[in-house]
Design a protein around this motif. Structure first.
Motif, PDB file in Angstrom:
ATOM      1  N   PRO A   1       0.808  -1.232   0.000  1.00  0.00           N
ATOM      2  CA  PRO A   1       0.000   0.000   0.000  1.00  0.00           C
ATOM      3  C   PRO A   1       0.841   1.281   0.000  1.00  0.00           C
ATOM      4  CG  PRO A   1      -0.875  -1.568   1.588  1.00  0.00           C
ATOM      5  CD  PRO A   1       0.426  -2.136   1.100  1.00  0.00           C
ATOM      6  N   SER A   2       1.971   1.285   0.714  1.00  0.00           N
ATOM      7  CA  SER A   2       2.810   2.495   0.749  1.00  0.00           C
ATOM      8  C   SER A   2       3.379   2.801  -0.629  1.00  0.00           C
ATOM      9  CB  SER A   2       3.940   2.334   1.761  1.00  0.00           C
ATOM     10  OG  SER A   2       3.426   2.168   3.061  1.00  0.00           O
ATOM     11  N   ALA A   3       3.830   1.788  -1.328  1.00  0.00           N
ATOM     12  CA  ALA A   3       4.370   1.987  -2.677  1.00  0.00           C
ATOM     13  C   ALA A   3       3.256   2.402  -3.628  1.00  0.00           C
ATOM     14  CB  ALA A   3       5.050   0.714  -3.170  1.00  0.00           C
ATOM     15  N   ARG A   4       2.107   1.802  -3.454  1.00  0.00           N
ATOM     16  CA  ARG A   4       0.964   2.129  -4.310  1.00  0.00           C
ATOM     17  C   ARG A   4       0.566   3.598  -4.127  1.00  0.00           C
ATOM     18  NH1 ARG A   4      -2.310  -1.831  -6.550  1.00  0.00           N
ATOM     19  NH2 ARG A   4      -3.920  -0.893  -7.801  1.00  0.00           N
ATOM     20  N   GLU A   5       0.657   4.095  -2.882  1.00  0.00           N
ATOM     21  CA  GLU A   5       0.351   5.507  -2.622  1.00  0.00           C
ATOM     22  C   GLU A   5       1.316   6.420  -3.365  1.00  0.00           C
ATOM     23  OE1 GLU A   5       0.276   6.373   1.562  1.00  0.00           O
ATOM     24  OE2 GLU A   5      -1.148   4.743   1.947  1.00  0.00           O
ATOM     25  N   VAL A   6       2.592   6.045  -3.411  1.00  0.00           N
ATOM     26  CA  VAL A   6       3.583   6.849  -4.135  1.00  0.00           C
ATOM     27  C   VAL A   6       3.222   6.869  -5.617  1.00  0.00           C
ATOM     28  CG1 VAL A   6       6.021   7.044  -4.803  1.00  0.00           C
ATOM     29  CG2 VAL A   6       5.410   6.393  -2.456  1.00  0.00           C
ATOM     30  N   TYR A   7       2.876   5.705  -6.162  1.00  0.00           N
ATOM     31  CA  TYR A   7       2.490   5.642  -7.578  1.00  0.00           C
ATOM     32  C   TYR A   7       1.278   6.537  -7.829  1.00  0.00           C
ATOM     33  CZ  TYR A   7       0.181   4.060 -11.777  1.00  0.00           C
ATOM     34  OH  TYR A   7      -0.458   4.043 -12.994  1.00  0.00           O
ATOM     35  N   GLU A   8       0.256   6.411  -7.008  1.00  0.00           N
ATOM     36  CA  GLU A   8      -0.974   7.193  -7.210  1.00  0.00           C
ATOM     37  C   GLU A   8      -0.691   8.688  -7.086  1.00  0.00           C
ATOM     38  OE1 GLU A   8      -3.765   6.103  -8.385  1.00  0.00           O
ATOM     39  OE2 GLU A   8      -3.341   3.958  -8.213  1.00  0.00           O
ATOM     40  N   ARG A   9       0.156   9.083  -6.146  1.00  0.00           N
ATOM     41  CA  ARG A   9       0.489  10.499  -5.965  1.00  0.00           C
ATOM     42  C   ARG A   9       1.258  11.022  -7.176  1.00  0.00           C
ATOM     43  NH1 ARG A   9       2.240  10.350  -0.831  1.00  0.00           N
ATOM     44  NH2 ARG A   9       4.308   9.697  -1.428  1.00  0.00           N
ATOM     45  N   ASP A  10       2.258  10.255  -7.626  1.00  0.00           N
ATOM     46  CA  ASP A  10       3.041  10.703  -8.786  1.00  0.00           C
ATOM     47  C   ASP A  10       2.180  10.750 -10.046  1.00  0.00           C
ATOM     48  OD1 ASP A  10       5.195  10.966  -7.138  1.00  0.00           O
ATOM     49  OD2 ASP A  10       6.480   9.557  -8.215  1.00  0.00           O
ATOM     50  N   LYS A  11       1.274   9.801 -10.177  1.00  0.00           N
ATOM     51  CA  LYS A  11       0.348   9.812 -11.306  1.00  0.00           C
ATOM     52  C   LYS A  11      -0.533  11.056 -11.250  1.00  0.00           C
ATOM     53  CE  LYS A  11      -3.313   7.086 -11.275  1.00  0.00           C
ATOM     54  NZ  LYS A  11      -4.231   5.940 -11.422  1.00  0.00           N
ATOM     55  N   ALA A  12      -1.039  11.374 -10.072  1.00  0.00           N
ATOM     56  CA  ALA A  12      -1.948  12.509  -9.909  1.00  0.00           C
ATOM     57  C   ALA A  12      -1.282  13.851 -10.216  1.00  0.00           C
ATOM     58  CB  ALA A  12      -2.520  12.528  -8.490  1.00  0.00           C
ATOM     59  N   ILE A  13      -0.004  13.973  -9.894  1.00  0.00           N
ATOM     60  CA  ILE A  13       0.663  15.257 -10.157  1.00  0.00           C
ATOM     61  C   ILE A  13       1.284  15.313 -11.554  1.00  0.00           C
ATOM     62  CG2 ILE A  13       1.049  15.758  -7.722  1.00  0.00           C
ATOM     63  CD1 ILE A  13       3.972  14.936  -8.083  1.00  0.00           C
ATOM     64  N   GLY A  14       1.159  14.223 -12.306  1.00  0.00           N
ATOM     65  CA  GLY A  14       1.570  14.246 -13.707  1.00  0.00           C
ATOM     66  C   GLY A  14       3.054  14.064 -13.978  1.00  0.00           C
ATOM     67  N   VAL A  15       3.783  13.437 -13.053  1.00  0.00           N
ATOM     68  CA  VAL A  15       5.222  13.254 -13.297  1.00  0.00           C
ATOM     69  C   VAL A  15       5.540  11.927 -13.968  1.00  0.00           C
ATOM     70  CG1 VAL A  15       5.931  14.817 -11.457  1.00  0.00           C
ATOM     71  CG2 VAL A  15       5.673  12.372 -10.963  1.00  0.00           C
ATOM     72  N   LEU A  16       4.518  11.132 -14.235  1.00  0.00           N
ATOM     73  CA  LEU A  16       4.714   9.864 -14.940  1.00  0.00           C
ATOM     74  C   LEU A  16       4.156   9.981 -16.357  1.00  0.00           C
ATOM     75  CD1 LEU A  16       3.697   7.414 -12.075  1.00  0.00           C
ATOM     76  CD2 LEU A  16       6.020   7.961 -12.850  1.00  0.00           C
ATOM     77  N   HIS A  17       4.805   9.333 -17.285  1.00  0.00           N
ATOM     78  CA  HIS A  17       4.419   9.368 -18.696  1.00  0.00           C
ATOM     79  C   HIS A  17       3.026   8.752 -18.877  1.00  0.00           C
ATOM     80  CE1 HIS A  17       4.567   8.483 -22.992  1.00  0.00           C
ATOM     81  NE2 HIS A  17       5.589   9.303 -23.071  1.00  0.00           N
ATOM     82  N   ASP A  18       2.205   9.391 -19.709  1.00  0.00           N
ATOM     83  CA  ASP A  18       0.827   8.942 -19.923  1.00  0.00           C
ATOM     84  C   ASP A  18       0.737   7.490 -20.372  1.00  0.00           C
ATOM     85  OD1 ASP A  18      -0.163  11.413 -19.202  1.00  0.00           O
ATOM     86  OD2 ASP A  18      -0.376  12.134 -21.259  1.00  0.00           O
ATOM     87  N   ARG A  19       1.600   7.092 -21.284  1.00  0.00           N
ATOM     88  CA  ARG A  19       1.541   5.707 -21.785  1.00  0.00           C
ATOM     89  C   ARG A  19       1.905   4.716 -20.685  1.00  0.00           C
ATOM     90  NH1 ARG A  19       4.239   5.361 -27.612  1.00  0.00           N
ATOM     91  NH2 ARG A  19       3.121   3.406 -27.672  1.00  0.00           N
ATOM     92  N   PHE A  20       2.857   5.093 -19.847  1.00  0.00           N
ATOM     93  CA  PHE A  20       3.233   4.234 -18.725  1.00  0.00           C
ATOM     94  C   PHE A  20       2.073   4.122 -17.747  1.00  0.00           C
ATOM     95  CE2 PHE A  20       4.968   3.876 -14.366  1.00  0.00           C
ATOM     96  CZ  PHE A  20       5.493   2.590 -14.465  1.00  0.00           C
TER      97      PHE A  20
END
Length: 157
Positions: free
Chosen positions: A127-146
């Motif tokens: 869950p802690s790692a998943r939260e990091v993924y969700e936060r980074d996704k929400a702020i747009g620092v991850l590539h859309d295709r990824f």
């Protein structure tokens, strides 16, 4: 056999020229294949090196090792520990994202990509790692295709 006419010599030259062109294309094809192999090997080696460095940091740091133990056991993290863990996971996400993009561009083998995908899926069970993924996704620092790929994979987990 009589003397060859100029048109006969022209025909011979045309045939020889055609053979040389075909041989050149075969050579270029072999060179492209070799370059592709070298690029894939270089990309794989770079990703392996980054993964080794990240793992080595945890192994060499009692503080980070303690954080990973807490995460594995589901224990709460202090604010500084949560920040450290988040940065580690963020680095992992960027590494896997890079592998994903290289794989899409056919610059990383399927076999190696499979190992990075498995790593992502294992980490995202936490869950802690998943939260990091969700936060980074929400702020747009991850590539859309990824993100599109990751969301699909996580939905099937």
């Amino acid at each position: 056999m009589g003397k060859l006419k100029l048109s006969d010599w022209a025909s011979i030259a045309e045939i020889v020229g055609g053979v040389v062109v075909v041989m050149s294309l075969v050579y270029v094809g072999i060179q492209i294949k070799q370059t592709t192999i070298e690029v894939r090997e270089g990309n794989r080696q770079e990703l392996i090196s980054r993964a080794f460095n990240a793992t080595g940091r945890v192994a060499a740091s009692p503080e980070l090792a303690a954080i990973f133990s807490k995460v594995a056991e589901g224990q709460p993290l202090s604010a500084p520990e949560a920040t450290q863990y988040a940065y580690f996971v963020r680095g992992l996400l960027y590494d896997i994202q890079e592998a994903f993009l290289l794989h899409l561009e056919d610059r990383l083998s399927d076999e190696y990509w499979d190992t990075r995908e498995a790593t992502f899926l294992v980490y995202m069970t936490n869950p802690s790692a998943r939260e990091v993924y969700e936060r980074d996704k929400a702020i747009g620092v991850l590539h859309d295709r990824f993100v599109h790929w990751a969301d699909q994979r996580l939905a099937n987990q």
